[in-house]
Motif scaffolding. Sequence first.
Motif, short mmCIF file in Angstrom:
data_model
loop_
_atom_site.label_atom_id
_atom_site.label_comp_id
_atom_site.label_asym_id
_atom_site.label_seq_id
_atom_site.Cartn_x
_atom_site.Cartn_y
_atom_site.Cartn_z
N GLU A 197 2.08 3.57 3.01
CA GLU A 197 2.61 2.94 4.23
C GLU A 197 4.14 2.87 4.18
O GLU A 197 4.75 1.81 4.22
CB GLU A 197 1.96 1.55 4.40
CG GLU A 197 0.45 1.69 4.55
CD GLU A 197 -0.34 0.40 4.38
OE1 GLU A 197 0.27 -0.68 4.39
OE2 GLU A 197 -1.58 0.48 4.25
N HIS A 206 0.85 -1.19 0.00
CA HIS A 206 0.00 0.00 0.00
C HIS A 206 0.88 1.24 0.00
O HIS A 206 1.71 1.41 0.90
CB HIS A 206 -0.93 -0.01 1.21
CG HIS A 206 -1.97 -1.08 1.13
ND1 HIS A 206 -2.39 -1.81 2.20
CD2 HIS A 206 -2.68 -1.52 0.05
CE1 HIS A 206 -3.32 -2.68 1.79
NE2 HIS A 206 -3.51 -2.52 0.50
N HIS A 254 2.86 -3.83 6.85
CA HIS A 254 1.93 -2.74 6.53
C HIS A 254 1.93 -1.72 7.67
O HIS A 254 2.61 -1.89 8.67
CB HIS A 254 0.50 -3.30 6.37
CG HIS A 254 0.26 -4.02 5.09
ND1 HIS A 254 -0.52 -3.50 4.08
CD2 HIS A 254 0.71 -5.21 4.63
CE1 HIS A 254 -0.55 -4.35 3.06
NE2 HIS A 254 0.18 -5.41 3.36
N ALA A 255 1.11 -0.70 7.50
CA ALA A 255 0.85 0.27 8.57
C ALA A 255 -0.60 0.76 8.39
O ALA A 255 -1.09 0.77 7.27
CB ALA A 255 1.81 1.46 8.48
ZN LIG Z 1 -1.67 -1.81 4.13
#
Ligand SMILES: [Zn+2]
Length: 299
Positions: A56, A53, A184-185
């Motif tokens: 992120e 993503h 991820h974040a």
């Molecule tokens: Zn993500």
Amino acid sequence: MSSWFHKYHGYDSHVHFLHRLAAAHPSVSRGIHLFGRSGPWENPAIVFFGTAHAREWISTMVAEYIAYSLLSESHVDADIKHALDSFDFYIFPVVNPDGLVYSQTKRRMWRKNRQAQNGTSCVGRDLNRNWDIHWGQNGGSSASPCHGTYRGQNAFDAPETRALAMELEDINERQGIRLFIDWHAFGQLVMHPYGYSCNKSLPPFSATAWLAGELAEAMRKVHGTKYKSGTACNLLYATSGDSADFVFEVLGADYAYTVELRPGRLDQRGFRLPENEIMETAEEAWGGVKHMLNLIHHY
Ligand SMILES: [Zn+2]
């Protein structure tokens, strides 16, 4: 070189950094391949993804920090050397390059890739909803090209997921995948399968679930940051077509996780994690990985 982790960097700089790091190692497309004295392709694989993503950014820094630490600490730490001699590491710090560039230059909160589609002016597929595992089921993704979690017209119709799936299938056939983490974040969560259904859970006493708790606890120990572990669907929401479910269920990896890094879920800063927290976040992720590496030798 550790000053690299005091700031975020543009995509071209990341490519340059990886080339420097990989100078003595054969490279794989889009990533870095690290191994020890037994040479490549001999041992079970460990695979890490960063920045599927676009917004992120911290996840790319974390993936790079792990690669950097594996290389720099293997000379001084017998456990790390042992891990490098026992596993092949495949690290892909930027899964979504054009998305990252867009997030860094045009729209900070961009999430998807930058793939155009006929019949709509909306751009991009969600690269963590495009994998061929219960794709499009249970409301875990969007059918609308304008939505942030747009899954695409078909599973694997994003070039990034298609290429990665082919590479992971090759790795899996050749040596098997022992551990997979898609970084991820944000939210400070260690999530194990399944994402695609909240009604489906791992068997009781599953080592995969147990190890998620070990990872969360080992990450907390580094700087006191609380990480929660559990089923992806229960901790967050249903996510169909995600990488960890694919690697776990289709490829049969022993351990597959999605980790949401800093900050916590209710933190207003959200995706804008300040640069002065990059290093601590990377250190706690590395602390967690080191602990896991020690454990998976034995389980
Ligand atoms: Zn993500």
